[in-house]
Design an enzyme around this catalytic site. Structure first.
Site, PDB file in Angstrom:
ATOM      1  N   GLN A 244      -1.996   2.537  10.088  1.00 55.42           N
ATOM      2  CA  GLN A 244      -0.708   2.519   9.376  1.00 55.42           C
ATOM      3  C   GLN A 244       0.376   3.280  10.135  1.00 55.42           C
ATOM      4  OE1 GLN A 244      -3.658   3.197   7.936  1.00 55.42           O
ATOM      5  NE2 GLN A 244      -3.695   2.660   5.769  1.00 55.42           N
TER       6      GLN A 244
ATOM      7  N   ALA B  79       0.873   5.121  -2.132  1.00 54.84           N
ATOM      8  CA  ALA B  79       0.697   5.422  -3.557  1.00 54.84           C
ATOM      9  C   ALA B  79       1.872   4.965  -4.441  1.00 54.84           C
ATOM     10  CB  ALA B  79       0.427   6.918  -3.718  1.00 54.84           C
TER      11      ALA B  79
ATOM     12  N   ARG C  92      -7.612  -0.264  -6.572  1.00 56.02           N
ATOM     13  CA  ARG C  92      -7.837   0.812  -5.598  1.00 56.02           C
ATOM     14  C   ARG C  92      -8.068   2.113  -6.379  1.00 56.02           C
ATOM     15  NH1 ARG C  92      -4.183   1.200  -0.459  1.00 56.02           N
ATOM     16  NH2 ARG C  92      -6.072   2.242   0.280  1.00 56.02           N
TER      17      ARG C  92
ATOM     18  N   ARG D 283       0.871  -1.175   0.000  1.00 52.49           N
ATOM     19  CA  ARG D 283       0.000   0.000   0.000  1.00 52.49           C
ATOM     20  C   ARG D 283       0.907   1.223   0.000  1.00 52.49           C
ATOM     21  NH1 ARG D 283       2.455   1.845   3.778  1.00 52.49           N
ATOM     22  NH2 ARG D 283       0.884   3.447   3.933  1.00 52.49           N
TER      23      ARG D 283
ATOM     24  N   ASN E  66      -5.058  12.679   0.904  1.00 49.93           N
ATOM     25  CA  ASN E  66      -4.211  11.746   1.669  1.00 49.93           C
ATOM     26  C   ASN E  66      -5.105  10.989   2.653  1.00 49.93           C
ATOM     27  OD1 ASN E  66      -1.539  10.710   2.296  1.00 49.93           O
ATOM     28  ND2 ASN E  66      -1.704  11.794   4.248  1.00 49.93           N
TER      29      ASN E  66
ATOM     30  N   ASP F 214      -1.822  10.825  -1.907  1.00 50.24           N
ATOM     31  CA  ASP F 214      -2.148   9.797  -2.903  1.00 50.24           C
ATOM     32  C   ASP F 214      -2.518  10.400  -4.239  1.00 50.24           C
ATOM     33  OD1 ASP F 214      -2.676   8.553  -0.146  1.00 50.24           O
ATOM     34  OD2 ASP F 214      -2.503   6.867  -1.543  1.00 50.24           O
TER      35      ASP F 214
HETATM   36  O1  MRU Z   1      -4.421   3.328   2.303  1.00 54.12           O
HETATM   37  P1  MRU Z   1      -2.935   3.469   2.193  1.00 54.12           P
HETATM   38  O2  MRU Z   1      -2.191   2.876   3.329  1.00 54.12           O
HETATM   39  O3  MRU Z   1      -2.426   2.991   0.841  1.00 54.12           O
HETATM   40  O4  MRU Z   1      -2.701   5.033   2.250  1.00 54.12           O
HETATM   41  C1  MRU Z   1      -1.409   5.538   2.195  1.00 54.12           C
HETATM   42  C2  MRU Z   1      -1.345   6.997   2.377  1.00 54.12           C
HETATM   43  O5  MRU Z   1      -2.344   7.654   2.571  1.00 54.12           O
HETATM   44  C3  MRU Z   1      -0.014   7.649   2.256  1.00 54.12           C
HETATM   45  O6  MRU Z   1       0.059   8.782   3.070  1.00 54.12           O
HETATM   46  C4  MRU Z   1       0.163   8.069   0.793  1.00 54.12           C
HETATM   47  O7  MRU Z   1       0.066   6.957  -0.065  1.00 54.12           O
HETATM   48  C5  MRU Z   1       1.421   8.785   0.538  1.00 54.12           C
HETATM   49  S1  MRU Z   1       2.730   7.641   0.648  1.00 54.12           S
HETATM   50  C6  MRU Z   1       4.105   7.900   0.092  1.00 54.12           C
END
Ligand code: MRU
Length: 367
Positions: A203, A55, A90, A53, A254, A244
């Site tokens: 996370q 981006a 996604r 996970r 985000n 993202d």
């Molecule tokens: O749902 P996720 O864990 O994929 O979400 C990740 C995020 O929101 C991060 O902050 C985003 O991808 C930026 S990462 C470099």
């Protein structure tokens, strides 16, 4: 980055030169497990179920997913079908669409017989470029931490607040929001990171805390509602988060809860920075609130919590009463006006169309 002394990326080609290996992030922080992806379906599952996970890592995994798919069938139709399957995994992170468009464009132009080798090479290029981009973000962002350090009494740490996981686990290596932290830490700048737990999937508590811990960076995990209080009491020098999808006008989407942190930062005069690799910019849209698709995930992520018991078993428990409805929006949008600056691989710029185009003038024709 290193795990127990061994250097890892989050995705790599297995020694057989065919299968792809990833770290299963659903098992962290309690178990470090490497999983092998051998087919398109396994790659799609890894993204959908969030074994990978973040981006940039979603984009890199999709690129390798195309290579895995073409091993079975490298025809035009199979290439299009693989991209469609992966693109549906996604909805919010635009790096997914970016990586798939890049793979599709590159591979369609080649004879079928050359496509498999070319797909692996292009996926490796996507991954390698992400590492270089994130390192550059780290260099540019570290300058902001260095400046903040100058404003602190000697020896006092710079307090950085971050949300979700935008560290090396969310990218191929280094991270986006955490790359400046790692570079500043390498430079010996005293710092400390406030880690939002980031409900519902945690996370922050599970992944950001794990990687900062492995790297020896001082940090404190806080529940999501604490940030505003800390800012009111001068205990946050700057916020750095990832994104993202960033619009051409600088709105940033985000992990859910980012917007509330930006509001609190704005109210308290705390700089709020967003770190992003350029593939995260969606040059085709302007208004993040209206135009970015927000992922809604399964309610079980809200009703249930998973953790380790005292005797070492991983267990899931329910925290809500049976019968209560739940909603699970995974992302929110922070308007550009609340963002102090964007940290990209080409430098730091205002969160605005002109700011972004100043660093990426080649996009003037698109944006
Ligand atoms: O749902 P996720 O864990 O994929 O979400 C990740 C995020 O929101 C991060 O902050 C985003 O991808 C930026 S990462 C470099």
């Amino acid at each position: 980055m290193k795990v127990n002394g061994t250097a890892y990326r989050t995705i790599w080609l297995a020694p057989d030169g065919r299968t792809v290996e990833i770290i299963d992030q659903t098992r962290l922080p309690h178990d470090f497990a490497v999983v092998r992806l051998t087919t398109l379906d396994e790659a799609a599952h890894a993204i959908r179920a969030m074994l990978v996970r973040g981006a940039p890592l979603i984009g890199a995994t999709a690129a390798y997913g195309v290579a895995l798919a073409l091993r079975a069938n490298a025809s035009d139709a199979a290439l299009d079908q693989a991209c469609a399957v992966l693109n549906a995994t996604r909805p919010t992170a635009v790096n997914l669409r970016w990586a798939l468009e890049r793979m599709r464009r590159h591979l369609h132009a080649l004879p079928v017989a050359e496509r498999v080798t070319a797909a692996y090479a292009e996926a490796a290029a996507v991954a390698d470029e992400d590492v270089a981009i994130c390192r550059a973000i780290g260099e540019h962002g570290a300058a902001l931490i260095r400046e903040a350090a100058k404003r602190k009494p000697p020896g006092e740490p710079v307090h950085v607040l971050t949300h979700c996981n935008a560290g090396w686990l969310a990218t191929v290596d280094w991270g986006t929001a955490l790359a400046p932290v790692y570079v500043a830490f390498e430079e010996g700048i005293p710092l400390h990171v406030w880690v939002d737990e980031t409900r519902p999937r945690n996370q922050g508590a599970s992944l950001t805390a794990w990687e900062l811990n492995k790297h020896g960076v001082p940090h404190t995990v806080i529940v999501d509602n604490v940030g505003g209080h800390l800012m009111q009491h001068g205990q946050v020098d700057l916020c750095i988060v990832g994104t993202d999808r960033t619009t051409a006008s600088g709105d940033v989407c985000n992990k859910i809860g980012t917007y509330l942190k930006a509001l609190a930062a704005h109210d308290n005069g705390v700089p709020f920075y967003v770190a992003l690799p350029s593939p995260t910019i969606d040059w085709c849209i302007d208004d993040g609130v209206k135009e970015i698709p927000i992922e809604e995930r399964h309610g079980a992520e809200v009703t249930d919590l998973t953790g380790i018991t005292k005797d070492g078993r991983i267990e899931t428990i329910r925290v809500t009463p049976e019968g209560s409805d739940v909603a699970n929006f995974a992302f929110d949008v922070t308007p550009a006006r609340l963002v102090s600056a964007l940290i990209t691989e080409r430098g730091v710029c205002p969160a605005s169309r002109e700011g972004l185009l100043g660093l990426f003038p080649e996009q003037r024709a698109v944006a």
